[in-house]
Design a protein around this motif. Structure first.
Motif, short mmCIF file in Angstrom:
data_model
loop_
_atom_site.label_atom_id
_atom_site.label_comp_id
_atom_site.label_asym_id
_atom_site.label_seq_id
_atom_site.Cartn_x
_atom_site.Cartn_y
_atom_site.Cartn_z
N ASP A 1 0.86 -1.19 0.00
CA ASP A 1 0.00 0.00 0.00
C ASP A 1 0.89 1.23 0.00
OD1 ASP A 1 -1.93 1.92 0.26
OD2 ASP A 1 -2.95 0.99 1.96
N LEU A 2 1.41 1.56 -1.17
CA LEU A 2 2.35 2.66 -1.29
C LEU A 2 1.75 3.98 -0.82
CD1 LEU A 2 5.01 3.92 -2.20
CD2 LEU A 2 4.13 3.93 -4.55
N GLN A 3 0.52 4.23 -1.18
CA GLN A 3 -0.09 5.52 -0.82
C GLN A 3 -0.17 5.70 0.68
OE1 GLN A 3 -3.42 7.14 -3.14
NE2 GLN A 3 -4.57 7.29 -1.23
N ARG A 4 -0.51 4.63 1.42
CA ARG A 4 -0.62 4.73 2.87
C ARG A 4 0.71 5.13 3.50
NH1 ARG A 4 0.27 2.73 7.72
NH2 ARG A 4 -1.45 2.61 9.19
N ALA A 5 1.78 4.45 3.08
CA ALA A 5 3.10 4.73 3.65
C ALA A 5 3.60 6.12 3.26
CB ALA A 5 4.09 3.66 3.22
N ARG A 6 3.36 6.48 2.03
CA ARG A 6 3.86 7.76 1.52
C ARG A 6 3.15 8.94 2.15
NH1 ARG A 6 3.06 8.03 -4.70
NH2 ARG A 6 0.98 8.64 -4.03
N ARG A 7 1.88 8.76 2.53
CA ARG A 7 1.09 9.87 3.05
C ARG A 7 0.91 9.81 4.57
NH1 ARG A 7 1.46 13.97 0.63
NH2 ARG A 7 -0.53 14.77 1.38
N ALA A 8 1.71 9.03 5.27
CA ALA A 8 1.60 8.96 6.73
C ALA A 8 1.69 10.36 7.32
CB ALA A 8 2.71 8.08 7.29
N GLU A 9 0.81 10.64 8.29
CA GLU A 9 0.64 12.01 8.76
C GLU A 9 1.88 12.59 9.44
OE1 GLU A 9 -2.42 12.30 11.70
OE2 GLU A 9 -1.93 10.37 12.59
N TRP A 10 2.80 11.74 9.91
CA TRP A 10 3.96 12.26 10.63
C TRP A 10 5.04 12.79 9.71
CZ3 TRP A 10 1.75 7.53 12.08
CH2 TRP A 10 2.17 6.42 11.34
N HIS A 11 4.97 12.49 8.41
CA HIS A 11 6.04 12.95 7.52
C HIS A 11 6.17 14.48 7.52
CE1 HIS A 11 7.12 9.11 6.00
NE2 HIS A 11 6.00 8.89 5.33
N TYR B 1 13.62 8.83 -0.09
CA TYR B 1 12.52 7.89 -0.30
C TYR B 1 11.99 7.88 -1.73
CZ TYR B 1 11.77 7.75 4.84
OH TYR B 1 11.89 7.59 6.18
N GLN B 2 12.23 8.94 -2.49
CA GLN B 2 11.57 9.09 -3.78
C GLN B 2 12.11 8.09 -4.81
OE1 GLN B 2 8.93 10.92 -3.49
NE2 GLN B 2 9.69 11.40 -1.42
N PRO B 3 11.34 7.84 -5.89
CA PRO B 3 11.77 6.88 -6.91
C PRO B 3 13.20 7.16 -7.36
CG PRO B 3 9.54 7.62 -7.37
CD PRO B 3 10.02 8.45 -6.22
N SER B 4 14.01 6.11 -7.35
CA SER B 4 15.43 6.28 -7.66
C SER B 4 16.01 4.97 -8.15
CB SER B 4 16.18 6.74 -6.40
OG SER B 4 17.57 6.64 -6.57
N LYS B 5 16.98 5.06 -9.02
CA LYS B 5 17.67 3.86 -9.49
C LYS B 5 18.87 3.51 -8.63
CE LYS B 5 16.24 4.26 -14.33
NZ LYS B 5 16.68 4.36 -15.74
N ILE B 6 19.21 4.37 -7.68
CA ILE B 6 20.42 4.13 -6.88
C ILE B 6 20.16 4.10 -5.38
CG2 ILE B 6 22.00 5.02 -8.63
CD1 ILE B 6 22.12 7.63 -7.03
N SER B 7 19.10 4.71 -4.88
CA SER B 7 18.83 4.71 -3.43
C SER B 7 18.16 3.40 -3.04
CB SER B 7 17.94 5.89 -3.05
OG SER B 7 18.59 7.11 -3.29
N HIS B 8 18.73 2.70 -2.08
CA HIS B 8 18.19 1.40 -1.67
C HIS B 8 16.76 1.57 -1.15
CE1 HIS B 8 17.61 -2.50 -0.01
NE2 HIS B 8 17.68 -2.09 1.25
N SER C 1 14.18 2.52 -2.85
CA SER C 1 13.40 3.54 -3.56
C SER C 1 13.01 2.98 -4.93
CB SER C 1 14.21 4.83 -3.69
OG SER C 1 14.50 5.35 -2.42
N TYR C 2 12.22 1.91 -4.89
CA TYR C 2 11.98 1.08 -6.07
C TYR C 2 10.67 1.40 -6.76
CZ TYR C 2 9.87 -1.59 -2.14
OH TYR C 2 9.19 -1.97 -1.01
N TRP C 3 10.22 2.63 -6.68
CA TRP C 3 8.91 3.00 -7.23
C TRP C 3 9.04 3.41 -8.68
CZ3 TRP C 3 6.97 0.89 -3.30
CH2 TRP C 3 7.53 1.07 -2.04
N HIS C 4 9.69 2.57 -9.49
CA HIS C 4 9.92 2.89 -10.90
C HIS C 4 8.58 2.96 -11.65
CE1 HIS C 4 14.20 0.95 -10.48
NE2 HIS C 4 13.93 1.81 -9.54
N PHE C 5 7.72 1.99 -11.37
CA PHE C 5 6.34 2.03 -11.87
C PHE C 5 5.56 1.02 -11.04
CE2 PHE C 5 3.07 1.33 -15.39
CZ PHE C 5 2.45 2.54 -15.15
N TRP C 6 5.44 1.32 -9.77
CA TRP C 6 4.80 0.41 -8.81
C TRP C 6 3.29 0.50 -9.00
CZ3 TRP C 6 7.65 -3.01 -6.40
CH2 TRP C 6 7.11 -3.76 -5.35
#
Length: 510
Positions: free
Chosen positions: A307-317, A329-336, A338-343
């Protein structure tokens, strides 16, 4: 600047008055109770009355001259929480130890096992400072990443560990350097066997993330038989449960260096394992139980996968996540992580089934007497230090644990896995004074342990926030948990102001 007093103590005598005690060993709550602490040791746990009946003041422990009294009447007191998988920040995340420690302590986490980090020398320095209470920090157990070298710890002069004897030499040097254990990621079978054997001979403990690069020849069962004391996450366990294959069903265009490939296919792995309660499934579980093996599942760290949306929009961020961490955290080819290439939907559906099967194993392991602990692995995949640990408790509840079993996983089970259950993990006379105090009942709603609390509608139809840890006590020192969170928010506000940062979602433009 926030100038209020964050901490008080330790005291020659501290009496915590009138609490409902959840002592961490599975016993039901009871109260009112007074707890007497001298220095950093629990000296007395005294029932002082009955619910709804005035307390006879003469039957309560008496305060000595110079002692400190903390009125916690009606509040809930638990043992300090143990985070069994806590990385102390990261360079890529831009999260320094002070930020991380305050978030952990604000959520009642008084003990952390760091399973590899920025280097053993750096971690041991923080451990010593924590032991002396020179910094605001949980107590730290330092597990060196197998083969890791730093400026002050270079046992093999940068030579790779390529033989069993080199593995044994590294393990001996790691112990001599003061580490509490080792964190493995996998290696050649003969090297793993030698390292685990030597580590066990030295009386140290171990953890392993069974990475896909080595797991085909060395899964959780191999590690447990060789002396590994805990597994991290779940990698290596489905592979031990294979009964119609020997390797994961990788697509033929799979590339482990592609994070979406790695995590996308990981979400399809439990479906390839033996069916729950089948002969092979039971045989693997029973052997792990016989070996007194510990599962540290870190369920929360992969929750964005289902549930990507739930984690990404957690109120404490918004208030507590540093700009540098948000960027990591954002989509990235190098950050461990951060695999949201097309989730998408297909990946999330697969991961939900992954969780169902994974949780079935964990819950049954607990039911048969196995040790399951709570670890967070925060700082990756939209999971924030402290907050993620409380989410881990909620996910253990989802897996089928009774709330009292959840608390035991978070406290006594962690202490046992560290070999420190004679000192921490439950509220018992003679143990160290590590406590979590909260005004609401966490058994009824674990959300009251979040720093942001829980939403509640009053009898007057008013929406309010309740909960959040009120006091974290470590080594007899009282910390104002809400003030610690306020200090973290100030750090974040200052970082945002310096950068002109505004939290935004990727791909969304004004």
């Amino acid at each position: 600047m926030i100038a209020q007093e964050v901490s008080q103590g330790p005291f020659d005598q501290l009496i915590i008055r009138g609490v409902m005690l959840i002592n961490g060993d599975g016993a039901p709550p009871r109260g009112p109770i007074d707890i007497v602490v001298e220095g950093n040791v629990i000296k007395k746990i005294q029932v002082v009355g009955y619910p709804g009946v005035p307390i006879n003041q003469q039957r309560r422990p008496q305060l000595k001259p110079g002692g400190k009294e903390l009125d916690a009447s009606g509040m809930y007191l638990l043992p300090g929480f143990v985070d069994m998988h806590g990385h102390i920040g990261g360079v890529g995340q831009g999260a320094d130890w002070d930020y991380v420690f305050k978030l952990w302590m604000a959520h009642g986490i008084t003990t952390v096992r760091e399973p590899s980090g920025r280097g053993i020398d750096w971690t041991l320095d923080l451990k010593r400072k924590s032991e002396k209470n020179e910094i605001i920090a949980p107590r730290v157990f330092a597990y060196t990443g197998f083969g890791q070298t730093t400026a002050g710890f270079n046992p093999l002069n940068d030579a790779p560990i390529s033989t069993p004897e080199l593995a044994r030499e590294w393990v001996r040097a790691n112990a001599a350097n003061g580490a509490d254990g080792i964190k493995f990621f996998g290696a050649e079978p003969e090297i793993m066997a030698a390292a685990l054997d030597e580590n066990k001979k030295l009386g140290l403990r171990s953890a392993c993330h069974h990475a896909q690069l080595s797991v085909a020849r060395w899964n959780v069962l191999h590690s447990a038989r060789a002396g590994l004391t805990s597994m991290e996450h779940w990698y290596g366990l489905p592979e031990a449960l294979f009964d119609d294959r020997t390797v994961q069903d990788y697509p033929l265009d799979y590339n482990y260096q592609n994070e979406q490939h790695r995590f996308g296919e990981a979400g399809r792995l439990w479906k390839q394992a033996a069916e729950p309660y089948s002969d092979h499934w039971n045989a693997v579980m029973n052997e792990l139980l016989e070996l007194d093996f510990t599962l540290d599942p870190t369920l929360n760290i992969y929750e964005a996968s289902r549930d990507l949306q739930r984690a990404r929009r957690a109120e404490w961020h918004e208030d507590y996540t540093l700009p540098s961490l948000w960027r990591f955290y954002q989509p990235s080819k190098i950050s461990h992580g951060s695999y949201w290439h097309f989730w998408g939907t297909e990946e999330e559906v697969a991961w939900r089934e992954n969780y169902r099967l994974w949780m079935t194993f964990i819950n049954e392991y607990k039911n048969r007497g196995g040790r399951v602990t709570a670890g967070s692995d925060s700082g990756f995949i939209f999971q924030l230090y402290g907050f993620a640990y409380i989410r881990e408790l909620e996910l253990l509840r989802e897996a089928g644990f009774h709330p009292l079993e959840v608390i035991r996983s978070a406290t006594l089970n962690g202490a046992e896995a560290l070999g420190w259950d004679d000192k921490i993990g439950s509220v018992q006379i003679g143990k160290l004074a590590d406590f979590v105090i909260v005004e609401e009942n966490p058994l009824q709603n674990l959300k009251v342990l979040y720093g942001t609390g829980a939403i509640k509608l009053t009898e007057d139809n008013e929406v309010v926030r309740v909960g959040g840890v009120k006091y974290t006590i470590k080594d007899g020192i009282i910390y104002d948990a809400k003030l610690l969170l306020a200090q973290v928010k100030q750090m974040v506000d200052e970082a945002k102001a310096a950068e002109g940062f505004e939290l935004k979602q990727p791909g969304i433009k004004d």
